[in-house]
Design a protein around this motif. Structure first.
Motif, PDB file in Angstrom:
ATOM      1  N   VAL A  97      12.117  -7.000 -50.756  1.00 60.17           N
ATOM      2  CA  VAL A  97      11.280  -5.975 -50.135  1.00 60.17           C
ATOM      3  C   VAL A  97       9.800  -6.273 -50.348  1.00 60.17           C
ATOM      4  O   VAL A  97       8.968  -6.033 -49.462  1.00 60.17           O
ATOM      5  CB  VAL A  97      11.632  -4.587 -50.705  1.00 60.17           C
ATOM      6  CG1 VAL A  97      10.691  -3.515 -50.151  1.00 60.17           C
ATOM      7  CG2 VAL A  97      13.074  -4.235 -50.387  1.00 60.17           C
ATOM      8  N   ALA A  98       9.460  -6.838 -51.513  1.00 59.97           N
ATOM      9  CA  ALA A  98       8.058  -7.180 -51.797  1.00 59.97           C
ATOM     10  C   ALA A  98       7.535  -8.205 -50.794  1.00 59.97           C
ATOM     11  O   ALA A  98       6.373  -8.145 -50.373  1.00 59.97           O
ATOM     12  CB  ALA A  98       7.924  -7.713 -53.220  1.00 59.97           C
ATOM     13  N   ILE A  99       8.381  -9.145 -50.409  1.00 58.73           N
ATOM     14  CA  ILE A  99       7.988 -10.154 -49.414  1.00 58.73           C
ATOM     15  C   ILE A  99       7.684  -9.480 -48.081  1.00 58.73           C
ATOM     16  O   ILE A  99       6.717  -9.835 -47.383  1.00 58.73           O
ATOM     17  CB  ILE A  99       9.102 -11.205 -49.249  1.00 58.73           C
ATOM     18  CG1 ILE A  99       9.223 -12.051 -50.522  1.00 58.73           C
ATOM     19  CG2 ILE A  99       8.823 -12.105 -48.042  1.00 58.73           C
ATOM     20  CD1 ILE A  99      10.372 -13.041 -50.507  1.00 58.73           C
ATOM     21  N   GLN A 100       8.502  -8.491 -47.731  1.00 57.79           N
ATOM     22  CA  GLN A 100       8.270  -7.762 -46.482  1.00 57.79           C
ATOM     23  C   GLN A 100       6.960  -6.979 -46.539  1.00 57.79           C
ATOM     24  O   GLN A 100       6.189  -6.952 -45.571  1.00 57.79           O
ATOM     25  CB  GLN A 100       9.444  -6.818 -46.216  1.00 57.79           C
ATOM     26  CG  GLN A 100      10.776  -7.517 -46.005  1.00 57.79           C
ATOM     27  CD  GLN A 100      11.937  -6.534 -45.923  1.00 57.79           C
ATOM     28  OE1 GLN A 100      11.762  -5.314 -46.006  1.00 57.79           O
ATOM     29  NE2 GLN A 100      13.145  -7.060 -45.774  1.00 57.79           N
ATOM     30  N   ALA A 129       0.239 -11.231 -55.785  1.00 61.49           N
ATOM     31  CA  ALA A 129       1.281 -10.812 -54.848  1.00 61.49           C
ATOM     32  C   ALA A 129       2.536 -10.345 -55.583  1.00 61.49           C
ATOM     33  O   ALA A 129       3.309  -9.533 -55.058  1.00 61.49           O
ATOM     34  CB  ALA A 129       1.620 -11.962 -53.896  1.00 61.49           C
ATOM     35  N   ASP A 130       2.742 -10.825 -56.804  1.00 62.52           N
ATOM     36  CA  ASP A 130       3.934 -10.447 -57.575  1.00 62.52           C
ATOM     37  C   ASP A 130       3.932  -8.966 -57.956  1.00 62.52           C
ATOM     38  O   ASP A 130       4.998  -8.375 -58.174  1.00 62.52           O
ATOM     39  CB  ASP A 130       4.047 -11.304 -58.831  1.00 62.52           C
ATOM     40  CG  ASP A 130       2.759 -11.319 -59.639  1.00 62.52           C
ATOM     41  OD1 ASP A 130       2.745 -10.829 -60.775  1.00 62.52           O
ATOM     42  OD2 ASP A 130       1.744 -11.834 -59.121  1.00 62.52           O
ATOM     43  N   THR A 131       2.756  -8.353 -58.030  1.00 64.78           N
ATOM     44  CA  THR A 131       2.688  -6.939 -58.411  1.00 64.78           C
ATOM     45  C   THR A 131       3.283  -6.028 -57.336  1.00 64.78           C
ATOM     46  O   THR A 131       3.553  -4.854 -57.604  1.00 64.78           O
ATOM     47  CB  THR A 131       1.234  -6.506 -58.684  1.00 64.78           C
ATOM     48  OG1 THR A 131       0.455  -6.672 -57.489  1.00 64.78           O
ATOM     49  CG2 THR A 131       0.621  -7.339 -59.800  1.00 64.78           C
ATOM     50  N   LEU A 132       3.497  -6.561 -56.134  1.00 63.57           N
ATOM     51  CA  LEU A 132       4.072  -5.757 -55.062  1.00 63.57           C
ATOM     52  C   LEU A 132       5.536  -5.410 -55.337  1.00 63.57           C
ATOM     53  O   LEU A 132       6.095  -4.517 -54.697  1.00 63.57           O
ATOM     54  CB  LEU A 132       3.949  -6.486 -53.718  1.00 63.57           C
ATOM     55  CG  LEU A 132       2.519  -6.650 -53.184  1.00 63.57           C
ATOM     56  CD1 LEU A 132       2.529  -7.488 -51.918  1.00 63.57           C
ATOM     57  CD2 LEU A 132       1.882  -5.293 -52.930  1.00 63.57           C
ATOM     58  N   GLU A 133       6.140  -6.109 -56.292  1.00 65.02           N
ATOM     59  CA  GLU A 133       7.522  -5.785 -56.636  1.00 65.02           C
ATOM     60  C   GLU A 133       7.610  -4.381 -57.243  1.00 65.02           C
ATOM     61  O   GLU A 133       8.611  -3.677 -57.049  1.00 65.02           O
ATOM     62  CB  GLU A 133       8.093  -6.826 -57.601  1.00 65.02           C
ATOM     63  CG  GLU A 133       8.354  -8.174 -56.941  1.00 65.02           C
ATOM     64  CD  GLU A 133       9.264  -9.064 -57.763  1.00 65.02           C
ATOM     65  OE1 GLU A 133       9.908  -8.559 -58.701  1.00 65.02           O
ATOM     66  OE2 GLU A 133       9.337 -10.272 -57.468  1.00 65.02           O
ATOM     67  N   PHE A 134       6.583  -3.976 -57.965  1.00 60.99           N
ATOM     68  CA  PHE A 134       6.574  -2.624 -58.531  1.00 60.99           C
ATOM     69  C   PHE A 134       6.507  -1.585 -57.411  1.00 60.99           C
ATOM     70  O   PHE A 134       7.179  -0.548 -57.468  1.00 60.99           O
ATOM     71  CB  PHE A 134       5.398  -2.454 -59.489  1.00 60.99           C
ATOM     72  CG  PHE A 134       5.459  -3.351 -60.688  1.00 60.99           C
ATOM     73  CD1 PHE A 134       6.349  -3.092 -61.726  1.00 60.99           C
ATOM     74  CD2 PHE A 134       4.643  -4.470 -60.786  1.00 60.99           C
ATOM     75  CE1 PHE A 134       6.423  -3.923 -62.835  1.00 60.99           C
ATOM     76  CE2 PHE A 134       4.705  -5.315 -61.884  1.00 60.99           C
ATOM     77  CZ  PHE A 134       5.595  -5.039 -62.911  1.00 60.99           C
ATOM     78  N   LEU A 135       5.695  -1.882 -56.399  1.00 59.50           N
ATOM     79  CA  LEU A 135       5.608  -0.983 -55.246  1.00 59.50           C
ATOM     80  C   LEU A 135       6.944  -0.941 -54.520  1.00 59.50           C
ATOM     81  O   LEU A 135       7.395   0.130 -54.081  1.00 59.50           O
ATOM     82  CB  LEU A 135       4.500  -1.449 -54.300  1.00 59.50           C
ATOM     83  CG  LEU A 135       4.346  -0.668 -52.986  1.00 59.50           C
ATOM     84  CD1 LEU A 135       4.009   0.789 -53.285  1.00 59.50           C
ATOM     85  CD2 LEU A 135       3.262  -1.303 -52.114  1.00 59.50           C
ATOM     86  N   LEU A 145       4.348  -7.688 -48.412  1.00 60.70           N
ATOM     87  CA  LEU A 145       3.259  -8.662 -48.370  1.00 60.70           C
ATOM     88  C   LEU A 145       2.982  -9.097 -46.933  1.00 60.70           C
ATOM     89  O   LEU A 145       1.826  -9.222 -46.519  1.00 60.70           O
ATOM     90  CB  LEU A 145       3.604  -9.883 -49.231  1.00 60.70           C
ATOM     91  CG  LEU A 145       2.589 -11.027 -49.219  1.00 60.70           C
ATOM     92  CD1 LEU A 145       1.242 -10.567 -49.762  1.00 60.70           C
ATOM     93  CD2 LEU A 145       3.111 -12.210 -50.049  1.00 60.70           C
ATOM     94  N   GLY A 146       4.035  -9.325 -46.172  1.00 60.57           N
ATOM     95  CA  GLY A 146       3.873  -9.723 -44.774  1.00 60.57           C
ATOM     96  C   GLY A 146       3.130  -8.677 -43.964  1.00 60.57           C
ATOM     97  O   GLY A 146       2.248  -9.003 -43.150  1.00 60.57           O
ATOM     98  N   LYS A 147       3.455  -7.409 -44.197  1.00 58.62           N
ATOM     99  CA  LYS A 147       2.794  -6.325 -43.468  1.00 58.62           C
ATOM    100  C   LYS A 147       1.323  -6.196 -43.873  1.00 58.62           C
ATOM    101  O   LYS A 147       0.448  -5.987 -43.023  1.00 58.62           O
ATOM    102  CB  LYS A 147       3.527  -5.010 -43.725  1.00 58.62           C
ATOM    103  CG  LYS A 147       4.927  -4.956 -43.118  1.00 58.62           C
ATOM    104  CD  LYS A 147       5.626  -3.647 -43.454  1.00 58.62           C
ATOM    105  CE  LYS A 147       7.029  -3.595 -42.855  1.00 58.62           C
ATOM    106  NZ  LYS A 147       7.750  -2.340 -43.196  1.00 58.62           N
ATOM    107  N   LEU A 148       1.059  -6.335 -45.182  1.00 61.83           N
ATOM    108  CA  LEU A 148      -0.331  -6.248 -45.652  1.00 61.83           C
ATOM    109  C   LEU A 148      -1.161  -7.402 -45.107  1.00 61.83           C
ATOM    110  O   LEU A 148      -2.314  -7.215 -44.697  1.00 61.83           O
ATOM    111  CB  LEU A 148      -0.352  -6.251 -47.187  1.00 61.83           C
ATOM    112  CG  LEU A 148       0.288  -5.045 -47.886  1.00 61.83           C
ATOM    113  CD1 LEU A 148       0.229  -5.219 -49.397  1.00 61.83           C
ATOM    114  CD2 LEU A 148      -0.403  -3.744 -47.474  1.00 61.83           C
ATOM    115  N   LYS A 149      -0.578  -8.585 -45.099  1.00 60.16           N
ATOM    116  CA  LYS A 149      -1.274  -9.765 -44.573  1.00 60.16           C
ATOM    117  C   LYS A 149      -1.601  -9.575 -43.098  1.00 60.16           C
ATOM    118  O   LYS A 149      -2.708  -9.905 -42.646  1.00 60.16           O
ATOM    119  CB  LYS A 149      -0.415 -11.007 -44.769  1.00 60.16           C
ATOM    120  CG  LYS A 149      -1.040 -12.307 -44.280  1.00 60.16           C
ATOM    121  CD  LYS A 149      -0.175 -13.487 -44.702  1.00 60.16           C
ATOM    122  CE  LYS A 149      -0.736 -14.812 -44.202  1.00 60.16           C
ATOM    123  NZ  LYS A 149      -0.493 -14.975 -42.742  1.00 60.16           N
ATOM    124  N   THR A 150      -0.662  -9.015 -42.349  1.00 56.92           N
ATOM    125  CA  THR A 150      -0.892  -8.764 -40.923  1.00 56.92           C
ATOM    126  C   THR A 150      -2.029  -7.769 -40.728  1.00 56.92           C
ATOM    127  O   THR A 150      -2.869  -7.926 -39.831  1.00 56.92           O
ATOM    128  CB  THR A 150       0.391  -8.235 -40.257  1.00 56.92           C
ATOM    129  OG1 THR A 150       1.425  -9.226 -40.362  1.00 56.92           O
ATOM    130  CG2 THR A 150       0.150  -7.920 -38.784  1.00 56.92           C
TER     131      THR A 150
END
Length: 257
Positions: free
Chosen positions: A180-183, A152-158, A185-190
């Motif tokens: 923003v990465a947390i946001q 999940a930490d790699t989403l920071e690059f995105l 991740l939330g959308k991908l999880k949904t």
């Protein structure tokens, strides 16, 4: 602990058995190492309980093989390849294994949980058709499936890329990337939950993990999620927690419960 000591854990119910599923590069081995508090590779045993004295040839794979880490032989893992190749044969092997092991008469041979790993580096193809078939055809009624969102930490690059695309300066983008990465991740999880909710055998729960290759990495969310997914099977809950004797947080938490 030598191999003879490790082998003793095959007798009785003194271990927690987990089937781990995931595409290549999903970070499965790193997660297992973190759970077992080691950087070493596991020892491999065949279906008869015999340790491989020589590692099998490159490309060899057998879901029946048992992987055990010397640092924590309370866990026994089974590794399944992902289904990115769309192999019907691989899916059939998986379905047969789960059907036999999820309802095995001998508790010592039964799988107690399934960790289905999805790497967040694959955010553009989260669930492929072959994986959706798994959740529709592989009967997991008798064993809880936990979807593990890895890396999940790699989403920071995105997140940084998205912020820069909005004309934000690199320094500010880096500062806001975590939020923003947390946001994201939330959308991908949904998205994943929505897609799998309509399957015949949807997952029991979801958990995200980050930076599992770092010393400070926390695998407690995965262990806690797995324990809770066992519902009222108190003995199995005690079993998974007993494998974590050095994990004072989890031991105290479930002792209070």
């Amino acid at each position: 602990m030598d191999s003879a000591d490790i082998r003793k854990h095959f007798d009785g119910i003194g271990h927690f058995r987990i089937l781990v599923i995931g595409r290549s590069n999903a970070g499965k081995t790193t997660i297992l190492q973190r759970v077992c508090n080691t950087t070493e590779l596991p020892e491999n045993f065949n279906i008869e309980g015999k340790k491989f004295t020589k590692y099998p040839q490159r490309g060899y794979h057998n879901i029946e093989d048992e992987l055990i880490f010397r640092s924590n032989p309370g866990f026994i893992f089974h590794d399944s390849r992902g289904f990115e190749a769309g192999s019907d044969g691989e899916l059939m092997v998986m379905k047969k294994f789960v059907a036999e092991r999820a309802t095995a008469t001998k508790l010592a041979k039964r799988i107690h949980a399934i960790w289905f790993c999805i790497s967040m580096t694959d955010y553009e193809r989260l669930i492929m058709a072959s994986e959706e078939i798994y959740f529709n055809e592989c009967n997991t009624t008798n064993v809880p499936v936990i979807v593990v969102l890895t890396k999940a930490d790699t989403l920071e690059f995105l997140a940084i890329e998205q912020l820069i695309d909005k004309d934000m300066k690199i320094e500010e983008a880096k500062a806001r990337a975590g939020e923003v990465a947390i946001q994201i991740l939330g959308k991908l999880k949904t998205r994943i939950e929505t897609q799998l909710a309509g399957c015949k055998y949807p997952p029991k729960d979801y958990v995200s993990l980050a930076s599992m290759n770092e010393d400070h990495a926390d695998c407690n969310p995965l262990l806690r999620c797995t324990t809770n997914a066992l519902d009222d099977e108190v003995e199995l809950q005690k079993l998974v927690i007993s494998t974590q004797q050095v994990n004072f947080v989890l031991n105290i938490e479930y002792a209070v419960k």
